[in-house]
Write an enzyme that holds these catalytic residues in place. Structure first.
Site, PDB file in Angstrom:
ATOM      1  N   GLU A 364      85.801   9.181  67.315  1.00 30.69           N
ATOM      2  CA  GLU A 364      86.513   9.133  68.605  1.00 30.69           C
ATOM      3  C   GLU A 364      86.453   7.621  69.170  1.00 30.69           C
ATOM      4  O   GLU A 364      85.802   7.645  70.573  1.00 30.69           O
ATOM      5  CB  GLU A 364      86.004  10.093  69.690  1.00 30.69           C
ATOM      6  CG  GLU A 364      86.188  11.590  69.420  1.00 30.69           C
ATOM      7  CD  GLU A 364      85.666  12.681  69.946  1.00 30.69           C
ATOM      8  OE1 GLU A 364      86.085  13.720  70.268  1.00 30.69           O
ATOM      9  OE2 GLU A 364      84.254  12.692  70.415  1.00 30.69           O
TER      10      GLU A 364
HETATM   11  C1  TNX Z   1      83.930  16.350  69.181  1.00 30.60           C
HETATM   12  S1  TNX Z   1      83.468  16.195  66.706  1.00 30.60           S
HETATM   13  C2  TNX Z   1      83.078  15.258  68.941  1.00 30.60           C
HETATM   14  C3  TNX Z   1      81.824  15.427  70.029  1.00 30.60           C
HETATM   15  C4  TNX Z   1      81.788  16.695  71.076  1.00 30.60           C
HETATM   16  C5  TNX Z   1      82.458  17.627  70.451  1.00 30.60           C
HETATM   17  C6  TNX Z   1      82.269  18.854  71.073  1.00 30.60           C
HETATM   18  C7  TNX Z   1      83.140  14.866  66.947  1.00 30.60           C
HETATM   19  C8  TNX Z   1      83.145  14.140  65.723  1.00 30.60           C
HETATM   20  N1  TNX Z   1      83.093  14.519  68.190  1.00 30.60           N
HETATM   21  O1  TNX Z   1      81.467  14.188  70.470  1.00 30.60           O
HETATM   22  O2  TNX Z   1      80.419  16.706  71.455  1.00 30.60           O
HETATM   23  O3  TNX Z   1      83.689  17.435  69.955  1.00 30.60           O
HETATM   24  O4  TNX Z   1      82.845  20.007  70.710  1.00 30.60           O
END
Ligand code: TNX
Length: 546
Positions: A364
């Protein structure tokens, strides 16, 4: 003289004879229905076989634990501690390469060709239980033995109460794992969890034969591991958490204590420092790392101007952040301090991490330009390698120039997972729709998110980690617990149980699986959850037996 002898010795002879009738002339008793039921309800289900022979094996005050060689001493002592805790006995461990006539005999002479490092067998015949395995295998045999015994084995007996019969249904169990990677991730960044909580987490996952604890040690909301060359990361960056609590962090010594605790339970700790995004806690600690980002208003914490010492006058640090929005922060590739920071962090953390892996996050990074992102991941790959570790990253890293030395953790995008496959990377399966422990069970769950799905206990179990690609590329299964909504150990337990035993079984047990068969076994674990004081979600999908 002879009447004196009779007077003096007859009672002793009678006592000895009586003892021999009960203990020496061993016609084994039949197993009780309860012991047989426990034998049939092991989670994860044994992979090769689990066949009771209808007889019972009793653990008593006199049960001796014998090991065939000293490499088994620590794990045998672990088993003795487990048994002593629940029974109140003081069983001890001795070494002998001859199998004894009775008791528990543990040997590394393997009984199955595929047993490997983690497989084990338990064979009970008459008064002798033989456990075979390497140390890790014997550790898993000990977890199976806990489940073969009454749930009261998990609790210290009340003083004076000695009523439990420590009966195990005898027979043969041969067991080995399907996947090498059977893990869970704990996010200690969004909310901080201290030593006792993490140790309990380790205990709980090890009970179900998981062998990986992935610690998510940094995120926008908090930096949780001491880096000696960048002390403000924890002093300042670790000083809060989601919702504005006081946060916290592990000193390097505490981190090493956790690693040792995990290692005694055959769990490898995988540290994650999430980069180049999810990095606000570092940007808030060191202005020279900040390339100018906007911290969302929601959850923004006012800058503490009483300690501006490390600001180098050029760029200002960001504000601490206690909200839950993701994807707003990034390192900058061409800032001069960036790779000094990355190198120092990876070097210090790799040096105190005995396990082979280093997780660089990589997820992300929504405000990192794509070409910068790829350069970042390529550079991380070199740095992690130079520090002697194998790099893991979330699926997005598949966009970079990765190869078979890199492990990709699939969570949401098939596109990236396929890219990872093309590049021959190994894959850890953590699909958010199935394996995210922070997802709510349904709309009534008291905590948790639901952006990926509601995951009831049946849905959590109904998927096949090998289905994605069945050629050995899948290293295994990991169930992550993100902690935006998770603030206490009770919160952890509510989301993790009862889903985690299912993930453990998907990782451990080979062969076809059926929810209808599994749910019955799971229901029988209620009394065990209670004995372990686990605050679990009493899902209506499961036929709980109390
Ligand atoms: C996505 S999964 C994220 C996290 C969040 C999560 C909450 C991922 C690699 N990144 O930063 O905490 O969703 O479900």
């Amino acid at each position: 003289m002879s009447s004196f002898q009779t007077f003096r010795f007859t009672p002793l002879v009678v006592v000895l004879l009586a003892a021999c009738v009960t203990a020496c002339t061993k016609a084994p008793k039949d197993a009780s229905p309860e012991a047989l039921s426990r034998f049939q309800n092991i989670i994860p289900r044994p992979s090769v076989e689990a066949k009771p022979d209808g007889k019972a094996f009793l653990i008593t005050r006199a049960t001796a634990i014998t090991i065939a060689n000293d490499s088994l001493r620590p794990v045998a002592q672990y088993l003795a501690d487990v048994l002593n805790k629940g029974t109140g006995y003081t069983l001890s461990v001795s070494t002998s390469n001859e199998a004894p006539a009775s008791g528990i005999f543990i040997t590394t002479r393997l009984s199955h060709p595929d047993q490997g490092r983690e497989g084990y067998s338990i064979t009970t015949a008459g008064d002798l239980m033989t456990i075979t395995g390497k140390p890790a295998g014997v550790f898993y045999a000990a977890q199976t033995l806990r489940q073969l015994l009454p749930p009261a084995i998990e609790k210290a007996p009340a003083p004076g109460s000695d009523t439990t019969s420590w009966e195990i249904a005898s027979g043969q169990i041969v067991d080995l794992p399907q996947f090498a990677w059977r893990g869970s991730m704990l996010d200690v960044a969004r909310h901080f969890f201290g030593m006792d909580d993490v140790k309990r987490y380790i205990d709980l996952i090890s009970f179900y034969k998981m062998n990986i604890l992935h610690l998510h040690l940094s995120d926008d909301q908090g930096w949780r591991i001491e880096i000696k060359s960048w002390p403000r990361l924890t002093e300042h960056g670790g000083s809060t958490q989601v919702g504005g609590g006081k946060g916290g962090f592990f000193t390097q010594e505490q981190y090493q204590e956790l690693i040792a605790y995990a290692a005694e339970r055959f769990i490898t700790v995988v540290p994650e420092i999430d980069m180049p995004g999810h990095i606000n806690s570092a940007l808030a600690s060191y202005g020279e790392l900040n390339g100018g980002i906007q911290v969302p208003k929601e959850g923004r914490v006012e800058l503490d101007l009483s300690t501006p010492g490390t600001l180098n006058g050029k760029t200002q640090p960001t504000q601490l952040y206690t909200g839950v929005k993701v994807g707003f922060s990034t390192l900058r590739y061409d800032k001069p301090e960036t790779f000094k920071f990355v190198n120092d962090v990876v070097r210090e953390l790799a040096a105190i991490t005995p396990g082979p892996y280093f997780h660089v996050g990589g997820d992300e990074a929504h405000v990192t330009q794509k070409d910068e992102y790829i350069k970042f991941v390529n550079r991380f790959t070199e740095i992690v390698k130079a520090n002697g570790k194998k790099m893991i990253g979330w699926e997005e890293i598949a966009q970079a120039d990765i190869d078979s030395n890199v492990v990709v953790q699939y969570w949401n995008s098939e596109k990236y997972a396929l890219q990872a496959l093309e590049k021959k990377a190994q894959i850890i399966m953590s699909p958010a729709k199935k394996a995210y422990l922070d997802m709510q069970y349904d709309s009534t769950s008291r905590i948790g998110l639901h952006w990926a799905a509601y995951i009831e206990v049946d849905s959590a179990y109904r998927w096949d980690p090998a289905a994605f690609v069945d050629d050995g590329t899948v290293l295994g299964v990991e169930a992550p617990l993100w902690t935006e909504t998770v603030a206490t150990m009770n919160d952890i337990e509510y989301l993790v149980f009862p889903r985690l035993p299912g993930y453990a079984e998907l990782g451990w047990t080979s062969g076809t699986k059926s929810w209808d068969e599994y749910k019955v076994r799971l229901g029988k674990h209620a009394a065990r959850f209670d004995a372990l004081e686990i605050d679990y979600y009493q899902s209506p999908k499961v036929p709980w037996v109390k």
